[in-house]
Design an enzyme around this catalytic site. Sequence first.
Site, PDB file in Angstrom:
ATOM      1  N   ASP A  41       0.866  -1.020  -0.172  1.00 26.52           N
ATOM      2  CA  ASP A  41       0.106  -0.167   0.034  1.00 26.52           C
ATOM      3  C   ASP A  41       0.801   1.318  -0.043  1.00 26.52           C
ATOM      4  O   ASP A  41       2.009   1.308   0.718  1.00 26.52           O
ATOM      5  CB  ASP A  41      -0.923   0.146   1.259  1.00 26.52           C
ATOM      6  CG  ASP A  41      -2.168   0.819   1.136  1.00 26.52           C
ATOM      7  OD1 ASP A  41      -3.126   0.242   1.442  1.00 26.52           O
ATOM      8  OD2 ASP A  41      -1.827   2.290   1.012  1.00 26.52           O
ATOM      9  N   PHE A  83      -7.128  -4.455  -3.826  1.00 29.68           N
ATOM     10  CA  PHE A  83      -7.873  -3.494  -3.202  1.00 29.68           C
ATOM     11  C   PHE A  83      -7.480  -1.986  -3.807  1.00 29.68           C
ATOM     12  O   PHE A  83      -8.421  -1.155  -3.990  1.00 29.68           O
ATOM     13  CB  PHE A  83      -7.956  -3.488  -1.741  1.00 29.68           C
ATOM     14  CG  PHE A  83      -8.881  -4.321  -1.309  1.00 29.68           C
ATOM     15  CD1 PHE A  83     -10.150  -4.556  -1.035  1.00 29.68           C
ATOM     16  CD2 PHE A  83      -8.152  -5.575  -0.532  1.00 29.68           C
ATOM     17  CE1 PHE A  83     -10.637  -5.592  -0.450  1.00 29.68           C
ATOM     18  CE2 PHE A  83      -8.527  -6.534   0.017  1.00 29.68           C
ATOM     19  CZ  PHE A  83     -10.052  -6.530   0.242  1.00 29.68           C
ATOM     20  N   SER A  87     -11.765   5.350  -5.608  1.00 26.14           N
ATOM     21  CA  SER A  87     -13.150   4.806  -5.600  1.00 26.14           C
ATOM     22  C   SER A  87     -14.015   6.013  -5.457  1.00 26.14           C
ATOM     23  O   SER A  87     -15.111   5.711  -4.675  1.00 26.14           O
ATOM     24  CB  SER A  87     -13.275   3.672  -4.384  1.00 26.14           C
ATOM     25  OG  SER A  87     -12.948   4.498  -3.379  1.00 26.14           O
ATOM     26  N   TYR A 151     -15.307   6.262 -12.717  1.00 29.10           N
ATOM     27  CA  TYR A 151     -14.973   5.086 -11.976  1.00 29.10           C
ATOM     28  C   TYR A 151     -15.575   3.855 -12.077  1.00 29.10           C
ATOM     29  O   TYR A 151     -14.681   2.886 -12.186  1.00 29.10           O
ATOM     30  CB  TYR A 151     -15.474   5.623 -10.258  1.00 29.10           C
ATOM     31  CG  TYR A 151     -15.612   4.406  -9.338  1.00 29.10           C
ATOM     32  CD1 TYR A 151     -14.278   3.884  -8.948  1.00 29.10           C
ATOM     33  CD2 TYR A 151     -16.817   4.176  -8.854  1.00 29.10           C
ATOM     34  CE1 TYR A 151     -14.406   2.902  -8.056  1.00 29.10           C
ATOM     35  CE2 TYR A 151     -16.712   2.868  -7.873  1.00 29.10           C
ATOM     36  CZ  TYR A 151     -15.519   2.592  -7.315  1.00 29.10           C
ATOM     37  OH  TYR A 151     -15.268   1.495  -6.597  1.00 29.10           O
ATOM     38  N   HIS A 197     -18.483   9.941   1.726  1.00 31.33           N
ATOM     39  CA  HIS A 197     -19.515   8.831   1.966  1.00 31.33           C
ATOM     40  C   HIS A 197     -20.767   9.156   2.715  1.00 31.33           C
ATOM     41  O   HIS A 197     -20.319   9.914   3.674  1.00 31.33           O
ATOM     42  CB  HIS A 197     -18.880   7.518   2.222  1.00 31.33           C
ATOM     43  CG  HIS A 197     -18.052   6.997   1.095  1.00 31.33           C
ATOM     44  ND1 HIS A 197     -16.791   6.745   1.261  1.00 31.33           N
ATOM     45  CD2 HIS A 197     -18.415   6.272  -0.216  1.00 31.33           C
ATOM     46  CE1 HIS A 197     -16.245   6.249  -0.096  1.00 31.33           C
ATOM     47  NE2 HIS A 197     -17.291   6.140  -0.828  1.00 31.33           N
ATOM     48  N   ARG A 286     -25.962  14.917  -6.808  1.00 31.61           N
ATOM     49  CA  ARG A 286     -24.481  14.865  -7.437  1.00 31.61           C
ATOM     50  C   ARG A 286     -24.118  14.207  -8.743  1.00 31.61           C
ATOM     51  O   ARG A 286     -24.782  13.265  -8.727  1.00 31.61           O
ATOM     52  CB  ARG A 286     -23.982  14.178  -6.206  1.00 31.61           C
ATOM     53  CG  ARG A 286     -22.387  14.120  -6.269  1.00 31.61           C
ATOM     54  CD  ARG A 286     -21.986  13.227  -4.759  1.00 31.61           C
ATOM     55  NE  ARG A 286     -22.184  11.732  -4.981  1.00 31.61           N
ATOM     56  CZ  ARG A 286     -21.660  10.927  -3.961  1.00 31.61           C
ATOM     57  NH1 ARG A 286     -21.079  11.532  -2.916  1.00 31.61           N
ATOM     58  NH2 ARG A 286     -21.956   9.751  -4.297  1.00 31.61           N
TER      59      ARG A 286
HETATM   60  N1  UDP Z   1     -25.034  11.142  -0.447  1.00 37.57           N
HETATM   61  C1  UDP Z   1     -25.616  12.308   0.088  1.00 37.57           C
HETATM   62  N2  UDP Z   1     -24.930  12.946   1.038  1.00 37.57           N
HETATM   63  C2  UDP Z   1     -23.720  12.687   1.287  1.00 37.57           C
HETATM   64  C3  UDP Z   1     -22.806  11.701   0.733  1.00 37.57           C
HETATM   65  C4  UDP Z   1     -23.802  10.898   0.000  1.00 37.57           C
HETATM   66  O1  UDP Z   1     -26.731  12.480  -0.113  1.00 37.57           O
HETATM   67  O2  UDP Z   1     -22.928  13.697   2.118  1.00 37.57           O
HETATM   68  C5  UDP Z   1     -25.660  10.359  -1.228  1.00 37.57           C
HETATM   69  C6  UDP Z   1     -25.154  10.298  -2.758  1.00 37.57           C
HETATM   70  O3  UDP Z   1     -25.563  11.164  -3.433  1.00 37.57           O
HETATM   71  C7  UDP Z   1     -25.598   8.706  -2.974  1.00 37.57           C
HETATM   72  C8  UDP Z   1     -25.773   7.934  -1.756  1.00 37.57           C
HETATM   73  O4  UDP Z   1     -25.907   8.961  -0.570  1.00 37.57           O
HETATM   74  O5  UDP Z   1     -26.932   8.810  -3.549  1.00 37.57           O
HETATM   75  C9  UDP Z   1     -24.643   7.190  -1.293  1.00 37.57           C
HETATM   76  O6  UDP Z   1     -23.348   7.836  -1.749  1.00 37.57           O
HETATM   77  P1  UDP Z   1     -21.967   7.362  -1.354  1.00 37.57           P
HETATM   78  O7  UDP Z   1     -20.921   8.303  -1.843  1.00 37.57           O
HETATM   79  O8  UDP Z   1     -21.850   7.015   0.358  1.00 37.57           O
HETATM   80  O9  UDP Z   1     -21.746   5.817  -2.230  1.00 37.57           O
HETATM   81  P2  UDP Z   1     -21.682   5.656  -3.653  1.00 37.57           P
HETATM   82  O10 UDP Z   1     -23.041   5.171  -3.797  1.00 37.57           O
HETATM   83  O11 UDP Z   1     -21.423   6.881  -4.514  1.00 37.57           O
HETATM   84  O12 UDP Z   1     -20.928   4.522  -3.850  1.00 37.57           O
END
Ligand code: UDP
Length: 333
Positions: A41, A83, A87, A151, A197, A286
Amino acid sequence: MAGPCLRSRRMNVFVTGGAGYIGSVCVEMLLDEGHNVTVYDNLSEGHEDAVDPRALFIHARISDRSNINETVQDAAPDAIIHFAANSLVGESMKNPGKYFRNNVSNSLKVLDAAVEAGVKKFIFSSTAATYGIPEEMPITEETPTAPINPYGESKLAMEKFMRWYHEIHDLEYVALRYFNAAGASERFGEHHRVETHLIPNILQVALGQKDNCQIFGDDYPTPDGTCVRDYIHVLDLASAHILALQEGISGVFNLGNGDGYSVKEVVDACRRITGKGIEAIQQPRRPGDPPRLVADADKARQVLGWEPEHSGLDNIVETAWRWHSAHPNGYAK
Ligand code: UDP
């Protein structure tokens, strides 16, 4: 079943990205089950304190072709679990080149190193982002792939390469398409230097580190208008990697638990479990986010013998909350 036969054989496993979130929990589980582990890593996303001290740690880059080759040769592993990657969907929409360079071009160096060292098995972190905006739900491995962000495209490219390496070089491969990894083990949890996340962002509010969290989009074609995701506990993801070590298995597998929760439902669960009145601010969508991603993971159940055991939303949030409360600054010193 696979479990007993795996337990009787101590394997030598080479883990790139073993200092990251999912990697660290998988390394811990491999060691607990008696396997030998080398972690490779560069700590760009991972953290030294997330490397289980029982593993041999090599601080190096997968982009360094001769180093990854030599290190894999020296370790002579039975399997590589790869891994190491970037991401973040949002970042990939701004900087696609970073994703294609690191997740494709550099990953190819790890794949080549596996072949050159005669490694039998390659286990790869893939993603539900390979599906794009699927028409059918839940998503099976037969659902057409059509990523809507770089991604997902980068991970799909690697899946395609691995299929050819399997055919031509006889390298067994298992691509694990994670849905939304969440939760924590007792020792290791989620700490990204830039946290995008959902669950960790909500919990930062509960910890008093931020005033509010954000909900991206409330006009999606879902029951409450916010995106629906399948949250899967990191311990369940880790156990799938260990099952994927079984000989004779190659292919692509979804890892989710089949339950979808909306962003609003996750915020509510965090309020309930932490007992904090977490303020949520509505924001625009987003870019790159599909409305709904929910897995059908029957193939992993049937072929790998996988059974998610930790993935109820409450348990996910409880374990994440326990870890973040005990490590309010994550792995930062
Ligand atoms: N999300 C949100 N607010 C945040 C972070 C994420 O509303 O501060 C939403 C994002 O738009 C998605 C879902 O939560 O619909 C999961 O996003 P995350 O980034 O956790 O994982 P991803 O699905 O992108 O892998």
